[in-house]
Design an enzyme around this catalytic site. Structure first.
Site, PDB file in Angstrom:
ATOM      1  N   HIS A   1       1.177  -1.909  -0.273  1.00 57.24           N
ATOM      2  CA  HIS A   1       0.022  -0.250  -0.037  1.00 57.24           C
ATOM      3  C   HIS A   1       0.431   0.740  -0.059  1.00 57.24           C
ATOM      4  O   HIS A   1       0.721   1.485  -0.445  1.00 57.24           O
ATOM      5  CB  HIS A   1      -0.890  -0.036   1.262  1.00 57.24           C
ATOM      6  CG  HIS A   1      -2.093  -1.036   1.676  1.00 57.24           C
ATOM      7  ND1 HIS A   1      -1.614  -2.367   2.068  1.00 57.24           N
ATOM      8  CD2 HIS A   1      -3.419  -1.419   0.260  1.00 57.24           C
ATOM      9  CE1 HIS A   1      -2.967  -2.965   2.424  1.00 57.24           C
ATOM     10  NE2 HIS A   1      -3.413  -2.373   1.334  1.00 57.24           N
TER      11      HIS A   1
ATOM     12  N   SER B   1      -2.913  -8.124   2.931  1.00 54.64           N
ATOM     13  CA  SER B   1      -3.320  -7.740   3.938  1.00 54.64           C
ATOM     14  C   SER B   1      -3.399  -8.870   4.423  1.00 54.64           C
ATOM     15  O   SER B   1      -3.545  -9.340   6.035  1.00 54.64           O
ATOM     16  CB  SER B   1      -4.550  -6.885   4.191  1.00 54.64           C
ATOM     17  OG  SER B   1      -3.478  -5.726   3.714  1.00 54.64           O
TER      18      SER B   1
HETATM   19  P1  AMP Z   1      -6.662  -3.611  -0.856  1.00 51.24           P
HETATM   20  O1  AMP Z   1      -5.905  -3.005   0.772  1.00 51.24           O
HETATM   21  O2  AMP Z   1      -5.447  -5.586  -0.424  1.00 51.24           O
HETATM   22  O3  AMP Z   1      -8.002  -3.010  -1.278  1.00 51.24           O
HETATM   23  O4  AMP Z   1      -5.212  -3.022  -1.902  1.00 51.24           O
HETATM   24  C1  AMP Z   1      -5.199  -1.621  -1.598  1.00 51.24           C
HETATM   25  C2  AMP Z   1      -4.492  -1.427  -2.982  1.00 51.24           C
HETATM   26  O5  AMP Z   1      -3.404  -2.492  -2.667  1.00 51.24           O
HETATM   27  C3  AMP Z   1      -4.813  -2.260  -4.109  1.00 51.24           C
HETATM   28  O6  AMP Z   1      -4.985  -1.459  -5.322  1.00 51.24           O
HETATM   29  C4  AMP Z   1      -4.049  -3.414  -4.428  1.00 51.24           C
HETATM   30  O7  AMP Z   1      -3.670  -3.808  -5.782  1.00 51.24           O
HETATM   31  C5  AMP Z   1      -2.682  -2.949  -4.013  1.00 51.24           C
HETATM   32  N1  AMP Z   1      -2.111  -3.534  -3.389  1.00 51.24           N
HETATM   33  C6  AMP Z   1      -2.073  -4.930  -2.099  1.00 51.24           C
HETATM   34  N2  AMP Z   1      -1.177  -4.862  -2.140  1.00 51.24           N
HETATM   35  C7  AMP Z   1       0.274  -5.026  -3.058  1.00 51.24           C
HETATM   36  C8  AMP Z   1       1.195  -5.222  -3.167  1.00 51.24           C
HETATM   37  N3  AMP Z   1       1.785  -6.276  -2.278  1.00 51.24           N
HETATM   38  N4  AMP Z   1       2.472  -4.619  -3.970  1.00 51.24           N
HETATM   39  C9  AMP Z   1       1.538  -3.337  -4.442  1.00 51.24           C
HETATM   40  N5  AMP Z   1       0.178  -3.079  -4.258  1.00 51.24           N
HETATM   41  C10 AMP Z   1      -0.270  -3.666  -3.550  1.00 51.24           C
END
Ligand code: AMP
Length: 285
Positions: free
Chosen positions: A37, A187
């Site tokens: 993130h 997460s």
């Molecule tokens: P989430 O909180 O899981 O909905 O993720 C929020 C944003 O963070 C989304 O655009 C995900 O693709 C991005 N994201 C989550 N994990 C990663 C990671 N390991 N590397 C890059 N972006 C990530």
């Protein structure tokens, strides 16, 4: 950093920034923030005058038997991390603020990009994502929005409805951030026991091996997917949800990799479903 909890508060904040001629970057998240993130936050910080993060566990993108209730929530720690970037404002609404009584409007992306991969396995998931991201783009008045390659299909879907609905925002895709072991940051990694965490390295390892085979000249999609599947099947704690290869970003099926391709997997480690992917570039030669 401003904490915005209501539609009115984010509208007022975004309105002031626009009036001052600022370029607004939006980074939507569900919180329990990690380095993945934060790399999105940094990309937004670099490109925009004002960065608005959102921390919202969006109920409409979870299926009935998914982990909405169990999903990790730790807003205070998230705020500390966001202040370190620094981010200018975080939008952290209650579900009832986003979906008040009487709410009944959804953004549904049909067709070939949502009927496969996570779209096939999680009915309604992308409808929930498209709906909340549309609302967040409207509320934040973002010029730029930032999403991770970790959810590559999500990026394809978001780019599609942004174009179809004529939303005036540019969608940026940021590379996957991994732990030293190769495990993609997520997460949901907090659900894993130490033993499961070690087993979960099979996701990135299998993708890297397939990428090496591709770089060594292998172009056959079945062969590349087979390499990944074989390696995952060798890990006793892992069970495959899917191993797929599609052209990227169109997500068309491919027999031979002759253009950019997305090799994407979803694997359960114990009860935890994890996703990962690599993009195989070019394919010619
Ligand atoms: P989430 O909180 O899981 O909905 O993720 C929020 C944003 O963070 C989304 O655009 C995900 O693709 C991005 N994201 C989550 N994990 C990663 C990671 N390991 N590397 C890059 N972006 C990530």
């Amino acid at each position: 950093m401003k904490v915005l909890r209501t539609v009115q508060e984010i509208r007022d904040f975004a309105g002031e920034q626009k009036k001052a001629g600022k370029r607004i970057g939006l980074v939507p998240t569900m919180g329990a923030l990690h380095e993945g993130h934060l790399s999105l936050m940094r990309a937004a910080r670099e490109k925009c005058d004002v960065v608005i993060a959102s921390v919202f566990v969006n109920p409409t993108q979870f299926g009935p038997n998914e982990d909405y209730d169990a999903y990790p929530r730790r807003f205070e720690e998230d705020c500390r991390l966001l202040e370190g970037i620094p981010v200018d404002a975080v939008f952290h609404p209650e579900p009832s603020e986003m979906y008040p009584e009487g709410y009944c409007t959804y953004v549904q992306v049909d067709g070939d990009i949502t009927n496969k991969l996570c779209g096939a396995q999680r009915p309604g998931h992308f409808r929930g994502v498209a709906t909340v991201v549309t609302k967040l783009i409207n509320l934040s008045r973002a010029d730029e929005a930032f999403f991770g390659q970790k959810d590559a299909q999500q990026v394809v879907v978001i780019r599609r409805f942004v174009e179809d609905l004529n939303l005036n925002v540019h969608i940026n895709m940021v590379p996957i951030v991994r732990e030293e072991s190769g495990l993609a940051r997520s997460s949901r990694n907090t659900y894993l026991s130490p033993e499961e965490k070690e087993a979960a390295c099979v996701l990135s390892r299998s993708l890297q091996n397939a990428k090496k085979a591709f770089e060594g000249g292998e172009r056959d999609a079945e062969a590349l997917k087979g390499l990944v599947a074989k390696e995952i099947q060798g890990e006793p704690l892992a069970s495959i949800d899917y191993v797929e290869l599609f052209s990227f970003p169109a997500l068309h099926p491919m027999e031979k990799v002759t253009e950019d391709a997305l090799l994407a997997i979803a694997v359960k480690i114990g009860k935890t479903r994890l996703i990962d992917n690599v993009i195989l570039e070019g394919g010619r030669g």
